[in-house]
Write an enzyme that holds these catalytic residues in place. Structure first.
Site: not given
Ligand SMILES: Cc1cc2nc3c(=O)[nH]c(=O)nc-3n(C[C@H](O)[C@H](O)[C@H](O)COP(=O)(O)O)c2cc1C
Ligand code: FES
Lengths: 304, 253
Positions: A45, A69, A72, A129, A190-192, A216, A243
Site C-alpha cells: 500500500a 495489524a 499500512l 484495510c 478479499i482483504n482480511t 491464509g 488463502g
Molecule cells: C502482513 C499482511 C499485510 C497486508 N497488507 C496489505 C496492504 O498493504 N494492502 C492491501 O490491500 N492488502 C493487504 N493485505 C491483504 C492481502 O493482500 C490479502 O488480501 C489477504 O491477506 C488475503 O489473502 P491471503 O489469504 O492469500 O493472504 C495484507 C495481508 C497481510 C497478511
C-alpha cells in the site's frame, strides 16, 4: 497449456500474482526467483505521506492462518514512485500499485501522484484495510462512502482501477455493485477479516493493536463464497484471493469466477509459492478437464 | 545469497529445561555469520519461526541452533528427530561485524534464549584473538546451558533469577561487580535485560540483537519493525536490517 488471462489494462501471461502487503516491492523475493515468471505484481500500500504503522507485535499465527495489524506502514507514495517502483522495471511483468488513505482527498492525491509513474499498469484501490483507525475499512463497509471514493479515484486516475473489497460486510454484492456503479474497472477480493487472539498466560490480545486481519487458508471458503456471489450478480473482472496455497486453490477461485488470483500469506510460508503454483497450474487444469485458464473461469457455477 | 533449503537434522538433543540443541547439515553452513538467524518452516504451521545460529562447523558443513519451548511452534520443533528434514530459509539478517571491529577485550552478556547466538560470536571473537568475558543469566539452575563451552573461551559468570545456580540476581549485578575494562560489549536476551544492560553500559560501545514475532522473515511485510532513537517516526526491520543493531541505534520497547 494456455495460461493467459486478460483484465482491463492488463494482459497477463498467467493468472498468478502476489497480493499487496505480502511481497513488499518485490526486491526481497527477487532473490528467490525471476519475477518475470509472475502474471503481475501487486505492491505494498501507498499513502500520501510516510506512515509508521502500529506498535508491535503486529502478527500472530492462528489455526490455518495468521493475524496481522501492520497498519499500512509504507514510505509514502512519492518515495515509492522514486525509490521502489523503478526496481521492477527490469522485469517483464505488470505492476499494480495499491492505493490507501484516510480521506477521499488522500486517496485522490495518491492516485494522481501515481499517474506520473510509468512503472505501473493499474491501481488497486484499498478500501478494506481493517488495521487503521481512520479510513481504510470504513470506506469498504459503507456502500455510499465506497461509491464516492471509487468515483473520485476513477476520475483522477489514468490507469484502470481495481477496487479491493472488504469481507467485513454482511452483503458483499451490495458493496460490489456500489463500486461497479461508480466506475470500477475490476474488483479485487478479499482483504482480511477482522479477528483477535488472546494469550492465555498474559491474559491479553497477542497483537498490540488488539485486533488484526485474518488471512491464509482459514479464510478461503469465505473468499470463494464471496467471489461466487459477486460473479453471479455482476459481470466485472475479479482478482480473487484469500488463502491460496496450491494450484488447486487457484483453480477453485477461477471456477468461482475470478479472472486472475493473488497469493498473500503463502509467500511467508514458502517464498517460492507463486512460481510453484504457476508451474503446477497446467497439470491441475488438465487434470480437471480444462484446456486453458480462460476456459475454467466461472465454470463452478451450477446454473452456468 | 538467501536461499530456501531442505536440510537434514544430524542430531537433536535436550540440553536443559525445555531447551534443545539441533545440528543441521547444510551446504550453506559456512555462509552463516554470528548473529544471523535461519527461518524454519514447521509442519502444520502457517508461519516460519526465526531461530538464531548458535554455532557453525564449516568443515563438516553443519550448523547448530538452540531454542527453548516458548509456544506451539517451538514445541513442534522440539518433536523433530535426527534424520528428519527441515525446510529452512538462510542466511537471514545482519550479523555482528567481527571481521571489521578493532578490539582486544569483549564483554558478552546473554539472557536465557538470547545466549545461543552469543556462543558463535564468542567463538569467532576468540579465534580472532580477542579476550572474551561472558556473563549469562538464566531463570534457574535447570535452565543453564553452554556454561562449559563459554568457559573454554574465557572467564564466564552465571546469574540465576532464583539463586539456584551462580549468583542470585541479574546479569547487571555481575557486571557491576566486575566493572571490566572492555572495548565492546555484545548482548542478546529479553527486552528488559537489554534495556538494563544498555543503560548500565551506556558509556561503552556495543551491539545488541533483537527478537520479534515475524511474518516473512525476509523484509517484505513490516511485521518486525523497531523504532530508531534518532527519529522514532523511522524504523528498521529486525529480520533484514537486524537482528543485530548498534546498541544506541534503536528504541527498546
Ligand atoms: C502482513 C499482511 C499485510 C497486508 N497488507 C496489505 C496492504 O498493504 N494492502 C492491501 O490491500 N492488502 C493487504 N493485505 C491483504 C492481502 O493482500 C490479502 O488480501 C489477504 O491477506 C488475503 O489473502 P491471503 O489469504 O492469500 O493472504 C495484507 C495481508 C497481510 C497478511
Ligand atoms: S518479518 Fe516481514 S519484514 Fe520482518
Amino acid at each position: 497449456m494456455n495460461l493467459t488471462t486478460t483484465l482491463p489494462g492488463l494482459s497477463l501471461k498467467n493468472p498468478v500474482m502476489p497480493a499487496s502487503g505480502c511481497f513488499g516491492f518485490g526486491k526481497e523475493y527477487s532473490q528467490f526467483y525471476d519475477l518475470s515468471d509472475l502474471g503481475a505484481i501487486i505492491v505494498k500500500a501507498a499513502t500520501g505521506q510516510a506512515r509508521y504503522g502500529n506498535p508491535t507485535p503486529r502478527v500472530a499465527e492462528t489455526t490455518s492462518g495468521m493475524l496481522n495489524a501492520i497498519g499500512l506502514q509504507n514510505p509514502g507514495v512519492d518515495a515509492i514512485i522514486k525509490e521502489e517502483l523503478p526496481f521492477l522495471r527490469s522485469y517483464d511483468t505488470p505492476v499494480i500499485a495499491n492505493v490507501a488513505g484516510s480521506t477521499v482527498e488522500e486517496y485522490v492525491q495518491v492516485t494522481k501522484a501515481l499517474n506520473h509513474s510509468q512503472d505501473i499498469a493499474a491501481i488497486e484501490l484499498n478500501i478494506s484495510c481493517p488495521n487503521v483507525k481512520e479510513g481504510g475499512v470504513q470506506f469498504g463497509t459503507d456502500p455510499e462512502l465506497a461509491k464516492e471514493v471509487t468515483y473520485q479515484v476513477k476520475q483522477a486516475s489514468n490507469y484502470p482501477v481495481y477496487v479491493k473489497l472488504s469481507p467485513n460486510v454482511s452483503n458483499i454484492v451490495t458493496m460490489a455493485k456500489a463500486v461497479t456503479d461508480a466506475g470500477a474497472d475490476g474488483l479485487s477480493m478479499i482483504n482480511t477479516l477482522t479477528g483477535m487472539q488472546i494469550n492465555l498466560k498474559q491474559r491479553k490480545p497477542i497483537i498490540a493493536n488488539k485486533t488484526g486481519g485474518l488471512s491464509g487458508p482459514a479464510i478461503k471458503p469465505i473468499a470463494i463464497r464471496m467471489v461466487y456471489e459477486v460473479r453471479q450478480a455482476l459481470d466485472i473482472p475479479i482478482i480473487g484471493m484469500g488463502g491460496i496455497i496450491t494450484a488447486e486453490d487457484a483453480l477453485e477461485f477461477l471456477l468461482a469466477g475470478a479472472n486472475a488470483v493473488a497469493v498473500g500469506t503463502a509467500n511467508f510460508q514458502n517464498p517460492l509459492a507463486c512460481p510453484e503454483i504457476i508451474q503446477e497450474l497446467p497439470r491441475v487444469l488438465e487434470q480437471y478437464g480444462f484446456q486453458s485458464v480462460e476456459e475454467a473461469i466461472g465454470k463452478g457455477h451450477v446454473n452456468g | 545469497m538467501i536461499t530456501k533449503q531442505l536440510i537434514e537434522i544430524k542430531s537433536h538433543l535436550r540440553i536443559a529445561e525445555d531447551t534443545f540443541e539441533v545440528v543441521l547439515q547444510s551446504t550453506l553452513a559456512r555462509e552463516l555469520k554470528p548473529g544471523q538467524f535461519v527461518h524454519v518452516a514447521l509442519k502444520n504451521h502457517m508461519l516460519r519461526r526465526p531461530v538464531s545460529v548458535a554455532n557453525v562447523d564449516a568443515e563438516a558443513e553443519t550448523f547448530t541452533i538452540v531454542f527453548k519451548i516458548f509456544g506451539e511452534g517451538t514445541k513442534s520443533l522440539s518433536r523433530y528427530q535426527a534424520g528428519d528434514h527441515l525446510d529452512v530459509i538462510l542466511p537471514c539478517g545482519s550479523y555482528y561485524p567481527v571481521e571489521e571491529l578493532e578490539l582486544d577485550h569483549a564483554l558478552i552478556v546473554g539472557g536465557g534464549i538470547g545466549v545461543p547466538p552469543l556462543y558463535y560470536l564468542a567463538k569467532s571473537l576468540k579465534e580472532k584473538g580477542v579476550k572474551v568475558t561472558t556473563v549469562l543469566g538464566f531463570q534457574s539452575k535447570a535452565h543453564v546451558f553452554y556454561e562449559e563451552k563459554f568457559q573454554l573461551l574465557g572467564d564466564t559468570y552465571i546469574a540465576t533469577n532464583d539463586g539456584t545456580y551462580g549468583k542470585k540476581g541479574f546479569v547487571t549485578d555481575i557486571i557491576s561487580e566486575l566493572s571490566p575494562t572492555i572495548d565492546y560489549y555484545f548482548s542478546c536476551g529479553p527486552t528488559p535485560m537489554l534495556q538494563a544492560v544498555t543503560n548500565q553500559l551506556a558509556e561503552q560501545k556495543g551491539y545488541i540483537s533483537l527478537e520479534e514475532r515475524m511474518g516473512c522473515g525476509v523484509g517484505t511485510c513490516y511485521a518486525c519493525v523497531v523504532p530508531l532513537k534518532e527519529d522514532p517516526t523511522q524504523s528498521k526491520k529486525i529480520c533484514k536490517d537486524g537482528p543485530v543493531f548498534y546498541a544506541n541505534e534503536v528504541i527498546l520497547t
